[in-house]
Scaffold this motif. Structure first.
Motif, PDB file in Angstrom:
ATOM      1  N   ILE A  54       0.831  -1.203   0.000  1.00  0.00           N
ATOM      2  CA  ILE A  54       0.000   0.000   0.000  1.00  0.00           C
ATOM      3  C   ILE A  54       0.867   1.254   0.000  1.00  0.00           C
ATOM      4  O   ILE A  54       1.801   1.379   0.796  1.00  0.00           O
ATOM      5  CB  ILE A  54      -0.949  -0.001   1.218  1.00  0.00           C
ATOM      6  CG1 ILE A  54      -1.864  -1.227   1.164  1.00  0.00           C
ATOM      7  CG2 ILE A  54      -1.777   1.284   1.265  1.00  0.00           C
ATOM      8  CD1 ILE A  54      -2.750  -1.398   2.373  1.00  0.00           C
ATOM      9  N   TYR A  55       0.532   2.179  -0.898  1.00  0.00           N
ATOM     10  CA  TYR A  55       1.222   3.459  -0.992  1.00  0.00           C
ATOM     11  C   TYR A  55       0.229   4.600  -0.817  1.00  0.00           C
ATOM     12  O   TYR A  55      -0.916   4.511  -1.285  1.00  0.00           O
ATOM     13  CB  TYR A  55       1.892   3.619  -2.369  1.00  0.00           C
ATOM     14  CG  TYR A  55       2.953   2.615  -2.691  1.00  0.00           C
ATOM     15  CD1 TYR A  55       4.292   2.847  -2.375  1.00  0.00           C
ATOM     16  CD2 TYR A  55       2.629   1.430  -3.349  1.00  0.00           C
ATOM     17  CE1 TYR A  55       5.275   1.916  -2.698  1.00  0.00           C
ATOM     18  CE2 TYR A  55       3.605   0.495  -3.672  1.00  0.00           C
ATOM     19  CZ  TYR A  55       4.926   0.745  -3.346  1.00  0.00           C
ATOM     20  OH  TYR A  55       5.898  -0.175  -3.662  1.00  0.00           O
ATOM     21  N   ASN A  56       0.673   5.654  -0.176  1.00  0.00           N
ATOM     22  CA  ASN A  56      -0.123   6.871  -0.028  1.00  0.00           C
ATOM     23  C   ASN A  56       0.313   7.845  -1.123  1.00  0.00           C
ATOM     24  O   ASN A  56       1.445   8.323  -1.122  1.00  0.00           O
ATOM     25  CB  ASN A  56       0.104   7.476   1.358  1.00  0.00           C
ATOM     26  CG  ASN A  56      -0.704   8.734   1.594  1.00  0.00           C
ATOM     27  OD1 ASN A  56      -1.335   9.278   0.684  1.00  0.00           O
ATOM     28  ND2 ASN A  56      -0.701   9.221   2.819  1.00  0.00           N
ATOM     29  N   SER A  57      -0.593   8.153  -2.059  1.00  0.00           N
ATOM     30  CA  SER A  57      -0.212   9.001  -3.193  1.00  0.00           C
ATOM     31  C   SER A  57       0.101  10.434  -2.780  1.00  0.00           C
ATOM     32  O   SER A  57       0.744  11.173  -3.537  1.00  0.00           O
ATOM     33  CB  SER A  57      -1.312   9.002  -4.260  1.00  0.00           C
ATOM     34  OG  SER A  57      -2.494   9.608  -3.764  1.00  0.00           O
ATOM     35  N   ALA A  58      -0.334  10.830  -1.581  1.00  0.00           N
ATOM     36  CA  ALA A  58      -0.018  12.182  -1.105  1.00  0.00           C
ATOM     37  C   ALA A  58       1.492  12.362  -0.935  1.00  0.00           C
ATOM     38  O   ALA A  58       1.990  13.487  -0.961  1.00  0.00           O
ATOM     39  CB  ALA A  58      -0.731  12.458   0.223  1.00  0.00           C
ATOM     40  N   LEU A 105       3.722  10.915  -3.000  1.00  0.00           N
ATOM     41  CA  LEU A 105       4.362  10.568  -4.264  1.00  0.00           C
ATOM     42  C   LEU A 105       4.107  11.638  -5.309  1.00  0.00           C
ATOM     43  O   LEU A 105       3.074  12.312  -5.277  1.00  0.00           O
ATOM     44  CB  LEU A 105       3.820   9.231  -4.793  1.00  0.00           C
ATOM     45  CG  LEU A 105       3.919   8.015  -3.877  1.00  0.00           C
ATOM     46  CD1 LEU A 105       3.114   6.859  -4.457  1.00  0.00           C
ATOM     47  CD2 LEU A 105       5.373   7.602  -3.681  1.00  0.00           C
ATOM     48  N   ASN A 106       5.037  11.776  -6.263  1.00  0.00           N
ATOM     49  CA  ASN A 106       4.746  12.604  -7.424  1.00  0.00           C
ATOM     50  C   ASN A 106       4.282  11.683  -8.557  1.00  0.00           C
ATOM     51  O   ASN A 106       4.299  10.451  -8.428  1.00  0.00           O
ATOM     52  CB  ASN A 106       5.947  13.457  -7.831  1.00  0.00           C
ATOM     53  CG  ASN A 106       7.170  12.629  -8.217  1.00  0.00           C
ATOM     54  OD1 ASN A 106       7.072  11.610  -8.891  1.00  0.00           O
ATOM     55  ND2 ASN A 106       8.347  13.069  -7.778  1.00  0.00           N
ATOM     56  N   MET A 137       3.743   6.400 -11.455  1.00  0.00           N
ATOM     57  CA  MET A 137       3.769   5.662 -12.705  1.00  0.00           C
ATOM     58  C   MET A 137       4.818   4.561 -12.675  1.00  0.00           C
ATOM     59  O   MET A 137       4.604   3.475 -13.224  1.00  0.00           O
ATOM     60  CB  MET A 137       4.021   6.612 -13.879  1.00  0.00           C
ATOM     61  CG  MET A 137       2.963   7.696 -14.068  1.00  0.00           C
ATOM     62  SD  MET A 137       1.246   7.101 -14.000  1.00  0.00           S
ATOM     63  CE  MET A 137       1.225   5.932 -15.347  1.00  0.00           C
ATOM     64  N   ASP A 138       5.940   4.803 -12.026  1.00  0.00           N
ATOM     65  CA  ASP A 138       6.973   3.775 -11.896  1.00  0.00           C
ATOM     66  C   ASP A 138       6.446   2.580 -11.112  1.00  0.00           C
ATOM     67  O   ASP A 138       6.694   1.421 -11.477  1.00  0.00           O
ATOM     68  CB  ASP A 138       8.211   4.344 -11.200  1.00  0.00           C
ATOM     69  CG  ASP A 138       9.012   5.289 -12.092  1.00  0.00           C
ATOM     70  OD1 ASP A 138       8.781   5.274 -13.319  1.00  0.00           O
ATOM     71  OD2 ASP A 138       9.848   6.043 -11.552  1.00  0.00           O
ATOM     72  N   ILE A 167      -7.138  11.985 -13.122  1.00  0.00           N
ATOM     73  CA  ILE A 167      -6.826  10.678 -13.715  1.00  0.00           C
ATOM     74  C   ILE A 167      -6.351  10.790 -15.155  1.00  0.00           C
ATOM     75  O   ILE A 167      -5.676   9.896 -15.649  1.00  0.00           O
ATOM     76  CB  ILE A 167      -8.019   9.698 -13.636  1.00  0.00           C
ATOM     77  CG1 ILE A 167      -9.222  10.214 -14.437  1.00  0.00           C
ATOM     78  CG2 ILE A 167      -8.393   9.410 -12.198  1.00  0.00           C
ATOM     79  CD1 ILE A 167     -10.323   9.182 -14.596  1.00  0.00           C
ATOM     80  N   ALA A 168      -6.694  11.884 -15.838  1.00  0.00           N
ATOM     81  CA  ALA A 168      -6.365  11.998 -17.261  1.00  0.00           C
ATOM     82  C   ALA A 168      -4.856  11.914 -17.498  1.00  0.00           C
ATOM     83  O   ALA A 168      -4.395  11.249 -18.437  1.00  0.00           O
ATOM     84  CB  ALA A 168      -6.911  13.307 -17.825  1.00  0.00           C
ATOM     85  N   GLU A 169      -4.085  12.565 -16.634  1.00  0.00           N
ATOM     86  CA  GLU A 169      -2.631  12.559 -16.806  1.00  0.00           C
ATOM     87  C   GLU A 169      -2.044  11.170 -16.559  1.00  0.00           C
ATOM     88  O   GLU A 169      -1.045  10.777 -17.175  1.00  0.00           O
ATOM     89  CB  GLU A 169      -2.000  13.580 -15.868  1.00  0.00           C
ATOM     90  CG  GLU A 169      -2.259  13.303 -14.391  1.00  0.00           C
ATOM     91  CD  GLU A 169      -2.149  14.558 -13.529  1.00  0.00           C
ATOM     92  OE1 GLU A 169      -1.480  14.466 -12.490  1.00  0.00           O
ATOM     93  OE2 GLU A 169      -2.725  15.586 -13.894  1.00  0.00           O
ATOM     94  N   GLN A 170      -2.683  10.416 -15.655  1.00  0.00           N
ATOM     95  CA  GLN A 170      -2.223   9.052 -15.404  1.00  0.00           C
ATOM     96  C   GLN A 170      -2.574   8.144 -16.576  1.00  0.00           C
ATOM     97  O   GLN A 170      -1.764   7.329 -17.019  1.00  0.00           O
ATOM     98  CB  GLN A 170      -2.849   8.523 -14.116  1.00  0.00           C
ATOM     99  CG  GLN A 170      -2.470   9.331 -12.875  1.00  0.00           C
ATOM    100  CD  GLN A 170      -3.269   8.895 -11.654  1.00  0.00           C
ATOM    101  OE1 GLN A 170      -3.060   7.812 -11.107  1.00  0.00           O
ATOM    102  NE2 GLN A 170      -4.187   9.744 -11.206  1.00  0.00           N
TER     103      GLN A 170
END
Length: 256
Positions: free
Chosen positions: A53-57, A59-60, A65-66, A92-95
């Motif tokens: 589990i990762y917290n996207s807050a 992460l950039n 994406m990595d 979400i569009a950029e992802q």
């Protein structure tokens, strides 16, 4: 074996407002990247014990994406968990753009927007007959710019039901723009953390809502709803259920 990424709308806060499909995906996911600043951590209780589990807050975009690319290459299922419904200010569009470039499979599971949890908390129908049949979803301009044609004072000309995200911290400015066309007595409500256990509701009119919100200490995670649908004391019944109204499923009584 190639895995995939699933974008999940986690709903407004109450974990019971997760869709069945969303909860199943969270249970099956090998990797979960969730918006920790907004998503109720209780939804992670559905995750399997060995899920990473990762917290996207923290992460950039490149880091996210990595993680996605590596996990998918290993055949894993990645649950990218967003608050509410990811189609509304979900970024979400950029992802998705990068996933397409990398030829990574993905899926989107819609969720219950905080807008609708807000309406439920207010016990309000946002589209009352003969009051307003239009809902405008918007946000004020801030660090994320918006087209001048979508300025709140321009949208206010319609005097429709307006639901304003990401603006409670500048509610004074928002009210000033709304007053360009709305009457000062127009009812307004602010709902913070709709559907959460610590949900907070502040009601007023355009003339006093800024002071009330300040007194309540609400500075973020809230939606502003403005419009006469919030102050109607007598509702005009829908024609759909009128005993005299005929349609393809029912013959009305008498002439219409």
């Amino acid at each position: 074996m190639q895995g995939k990424v699933v974008f999940i709308g986690a709903g407004p806060g109450d974990p019971e407002l997760l869709t069945i499909k969303a909860s199943k995906m969270i249970q099956e996911a090998d990797v979960i990247i969730y918006a920790g600043s907004l998503v109720n951590p209780e939804v992670l209780e559905y995750a399997k014990s060995d899920a990473v589990i990762y917290n996207s807050a923290e992460l950039n975009l490149d880091e996210m994406m990595d993680i996605m690319e590596k996990s998918v290459q290993e055949g894993g299922l990645v649950a990218r968990v967003h608050t509410g419904d990811p189609a509304i200010y979900g970024a979400i569009a950029e992802q998705i753009e990068q996933l397409k470039e990398k030829n990574i499979s993905y899926e989107i599971i819609p969720g219950v927007s905080s807008l609708f949890a807000t309406a439920a908390a207010l016990e309000a129908e946002l589209t009352l007959p003969e009051v307003s049949q239009t809902v405008i979803i918007t946000r004020p301009s801030g660090r994320t710019p918006k087209p001048d044609r979508e300025a709140i004072f321009r949208l206010a000309e319609h005097q429709a039901t307006m639901c304003i995200f990401l603006g409670v911290h500048m509610i004074g400015k928002v009210v000033t723009e709304l007053l360009t066309f709305y009457d000062p007595e127009t009812p307004v409500a602010v709902v913070q953390k709709a559907s959460w256990k610590d949900q907070k509701i502040v009601r007023g009119i355009l003339n006093d809502i800024a002071d009330k919100v300040q007194e309540a200490g609400i500075q973020k995670t809230a939606i502003i709803v403005v419009g006469d649908v919030l102050g109607t004391s007598q509702v005009v019944p829908s024609k759909l259920y009128d005993a005299h109204f005929s349609h393809e499923y029912r013959e009305g009584e008498g002439e219409w």
